[in-house]
Write an enzyme that holds these catalytic residues in place. Structure first.
Site, short mmCIF file in Angstrom:
data_model
loop_
_atom_site.label_atom_id
_atom_site.label_comp_id
_atom_site.label_asym_id
_atom_site.label_seq_id
_atom_site.Cartn_x
_atom_site.Cartn_y
_atom_site.Cartn_z
N GLU A 43 0.87 -1.18 0.00
CA GLU A 43 0.00 0.00 0.00
C GLU A 43 0.90 1.22 0.00
OE1 GLU A 43 -2.23 -0.44 3.55
OE2 GLU A 43 -3.52 -2.01 2.76
N ARG B 139 3.13 7.91 -0.66
CA ARG B 139 4.12 8.96 -0.96
C ARG B 139 4.93 8.66 -2.20
NH1 ARG B 139 6.27 12.44 2.82
NH2 ARG B 139 5.45 11.09 4.47
N CYS C 78 1.55 34.48 10.95
CA CYS C 78 2.06 35.24 12.10
C CYS C 78 2.69 34.29 13.11
CB CYS C 78 0.93 36.05 12.73
SG CYS C 78 0.16 37.22 11.59
N TYR D 282 1.31 14.39 0.73
CA TYR D 282 1.38 14.93 2.10
C TYR D 282 1.83 16.40 2.10
CZ TYR D 282 0.94 10.04 3.36
OH TYR D 282 0.51 8.73 3.48
#
Length: 420
Positions: free
Chosen positions: A276, A279, A350, A379
């Site tokens: 599986e 990436r 910020c 990702y």
């Protein structure tokens, strides 16, 4: 580092066309779908007999990504009710499995009614809940038991999913109890085991040893079942890492597949092995493109303040690395004559943690130039905190054809206004 990356001409054309259509400074993702399909095809072609390739859609679950990979891979791996909806909307229907801890009863019920191939069960409690749902639907549901095995330290990676205390799977010491629980459940049938031990694995030889350690234990695991002849699958998960800093030193997938083929050929009654992968399938097709809003020096360090930031592309912060950066100047001649110095690339948030890359040597950077962060197909945007500070969400541009003049498809993530 970035000089090793070459942006294809059709991606440069798509970037230029999208920029012309933008009223504000640009921050957008571009996905090279032909490259994605080629990566999937090459990985599938390298597999030995008796081994399957599923796409773990958590890496990037955009419809165009799934639709591109579905015709190439053997199936899809899902981990939520939302991913069930995306997989079932795929233009090429594929088998799919449901994994992950904390599955909702509603998700398991929906998965069964929509034809899930198998569940990967993570705990004894999940076995009990799954049995009750399967009984209520009068179904016999195939399952794989996810194992958290003991592992030697030298097989570890930066992100361990097994071999230590984790929320994932059932400890190997408790495996006999888990197998017995499934065997005692009249509406469940055990068809295999699932082991996903680690992520970000970049060493092919180490991963070969990891898979060999599973296969050595396979006969013992299988023998625990009441009907071992029905236990035929060994899902070895994914975890293949991407080298973001040295793109030409990637994981040796063909070498892993060749070693696995030899190991399986030498076994008596080898399992059907399934990968599986997320990436390593989708990372290489993506580019995050941001426009320089400001240049400044603070306490001797140069900063490029850009449209976007880690709220759109969290990958570098999540991985803890300085992402490679490619400079696309608005005025190339001016850039060639400009100063070359290190820059830290930051976004609009910020917080001092909004850093995409530090100490990147870039020449002649000016406000209005574009910076390209490659290897952004996995990702990246989908794990980002996109609502922080309520900045607009980035467009995602899917380039479907490498031919000059091909029209990309853009998916906008503009926030919906309330109905008044």
């Amino acid at each position: 580092m970035a000089e090793h990356f070459r942006i294809p001409e059709h991606i440069l054309d798509a970037i230029a066309a999208h920029r012309q259509a933008c009223r504000d400074p640009m921050a957008a993702f571009f996905y090279d779908l032909p490259v994605l399909a080629a990566q999937g095809g090459a990985m599938k072609a390298a597999l030995p007999p008796g081994v399957e390739l599923y796409y773990a859609i958590k890496a990037n679950s955009e419809a165009a990504i799934i639709d591109t990979l579905a015709p190439v891979v053997d199936g899809l791996e899902l981990s939520s009710g939302g991913e069930i909806a995306r997989a079932c909307a795929c233009s090429t229907p594929r088998p799919w499995v449901l994994s992950g801890p904390g599955k909702l009863d509603a998700d398991m019920h929906e998965a069964m009614t929509r034809g899930v191939e198998a569940f990967h069960v993570e705990s004894l409690g999940e076995v009990t809940r799954l049995q009750a749902i399967a009984a209520s639907l009068d179904l016999v549901q195939p399952v794989l038991v996810r194992i958290n095995p003991s592992l030697p330290a030298d097989l570890s990676s930066r992100l361990r999913m097994a071999g230590t205390a984790t929320p994932f799977g059932i400890d190997e010491a408790q495996l006999a109890d888990a197998v017995r629980a499934v065997d005692d459940a009249p509406n469940l049938t055990l068809v295999g085991f699932h082991v996903h031990a680690m992520s970000h694995q970049t060493c092919g030889q180490r991963h070969q040893r990891l898979l060999s350690s599973y296969l050595e234990r396979w006969p013992r695991w299988r023998a625990l079942a009441r009907h071992p002849e029905q236990v035929i699958q060994l899902n070895v998960g994914g975890g293949i890492g991407v080298n973001y800093l040295r793109p030409y030193e990637q994981f040796d997938w063909p070498g892993l597949c060749q070693a696995l083929g030899r190991r399986l050929a030498a076994m008596h009654e080898p399992p059907l092995v399934r990968f599986e992968i997320g990436r390593f399938l989708s990372a290489f097709c993506g580019y995050y493109v941001i426009e320089v809003l400001d240049t400044k020096v603070s306490h001797g360090e140069g900063f490029l303040v850009c449209r976007g930031g880690t709220h759109q592309f969290r990958l570098p912060a999540a991985q803890g690395h300085n992402h490679p950066v490619i400079h696309l100047p608005r005025a190339p001649q001016r850039a060639r004559e400009g100063e070359c110095r290190p820059w830290t690339v930051v976004g609009q948030l910020c917080t001092p943690k909004d850093v995409l890359s530090r100490q990147q040597q870039l020449q002649g950077v000016a406000v209005g130039d574009l910076l390209v962060l490659p290897l952004a197909g996995a990702y990246g945007y989908n794990i980002s905190h996109a609502d922080f500070l309520c900045h607009p969400r980035p467009d995602q541009v899917f380039v479907r054809d490498g031919r000059e003049g091909s029209a990309p498809e853009t998916r906008s993530h503009r926030r919906a206004e309330p109905v008044r």
